[in-house]
Motif scaffolding. Structure first.
Motif: not given
Ligand code: IPE
Ligand code: IPE
Ligand code: MG
Length: 230
Positions: A54-82
């Motif tokens: 299964i290949t999951l698209f979790a964060f694209s190279s273009e998703n850095w354009k999003r607000p910093k707060e959202e990007v930080e939350l996404l990486f926080g969730l990813l860390k928690k997931y791992f």
């Protein structure tokens, strides 16, 4: 040609977390939390059906354009997931692979990923491949450069061989949730002959029944690869 045959590799563009939250008058970040919860459910369903990768698209190279707060939350969730899933991943003999520009990730996220990829590298029953800081065009450019560095002639085969997914094969099926009908730079080279399944269901609501419906739809298609029906 392959009617009735289960796909071996399914790609999923997990889209619609933000809209899921907005529809419930919640912050977009709540949508990402719900979306992250859904990852375990759908990967378990897929693997128990006998799908290998299964290949999951979790964060694209273009998703850095999003607000910093959202990007930080996404990486926080990813860390928690791992961190929270690694024991189960090892217990279930799943190879965890992350594809994308890992050097461009926050250092703490990169370190966890590298460690977990190393810990699960010998498992081969199932592969959970996560596209993170990933872009399909950049992947093709990187594959061409790597082939040249190795002194290989540039051919379809040498490019394929130097893509992140070479060991996993090309996805027979790509699913995108949330009603958008585009690839958004996901597995451009590998999807030349993929089947596509688009659904309006938003990723946090995409449950077991939805996934099985997508697989069933795929299994009823005729794949001809330029040939005529047998
Ligand atoms: C997908 O949901 C998750 C990521 C792209 C990280 P979105 O955040 O894109 O949700 P919508 O498309 O805005 O609803
Ligand atoms: C694609 O979704 C990326 C992921 C699902 C991680 P986007 O929401 O970023 O795509 P666009 O911007 O609508 O094309
Ligand atoms: Mg989106």
């Amino acid at each position: 040609m392959s009617k009735g045959v289960l796909p071996t590799h399914v790609g999923i563009i997990m889209d619609g977390n933000g809209r899921w939250a907005v529809r419930q008058n919640k912050k977009r970040t709540e949508g990402h939390k719900a979306g992250a919860k859904n990852v375990e459910l759908i990967t378990n369903v897929a693997f128990s059906m006998g799908i290998k990768t299964i290949t999951l698209f979790a964060f694209s190279s273009e998703n850095w354009k999003r607000p910093k707060e959202e990007v930080e939350l996404l990486f926080g969730l990813l860390k928690k997931y791992f961190k929270t899933h690694i024991k189960k991943i090892i217990k279930n003999k799943i190879k965890l692979n992350v594809m994308g520009d890992l050097e461009g990730l926050p250092e703490d996220v990169r370190e966890i990923i590298k460690k977990q990829m190393e810990e699960t590298k010998d498992f081969n029953d199932h592969v959970l491949n996560i596209a993170l800081n990933y872009g399909g065009r950049a992947e093709i450019v990187k594959a061409v450069k790597t082939a040249l560095e190795k002194g290989e002639e540039i051919t379809e085969e040498s490019i394929s061989k130097n893509l992140y997914t070479y060991d996993f094969g090309e996805p027979e099926l790509i699913i995108r949730t949330s009603g958008e009908k585009r690839l958004s730079n996901f597995m451009l080279y590998q999807s030349a002959y993929s089947e596509f399944y688009f659904t309006d269901v938003l990723w946090p609501d995409f449950n077991e029944e939805c996934f099985k419906k997508a697989i069933d739809d795929y299994m009823n298609r005729d794949r001809r690869f330029g040939n005529i029906n047998a």
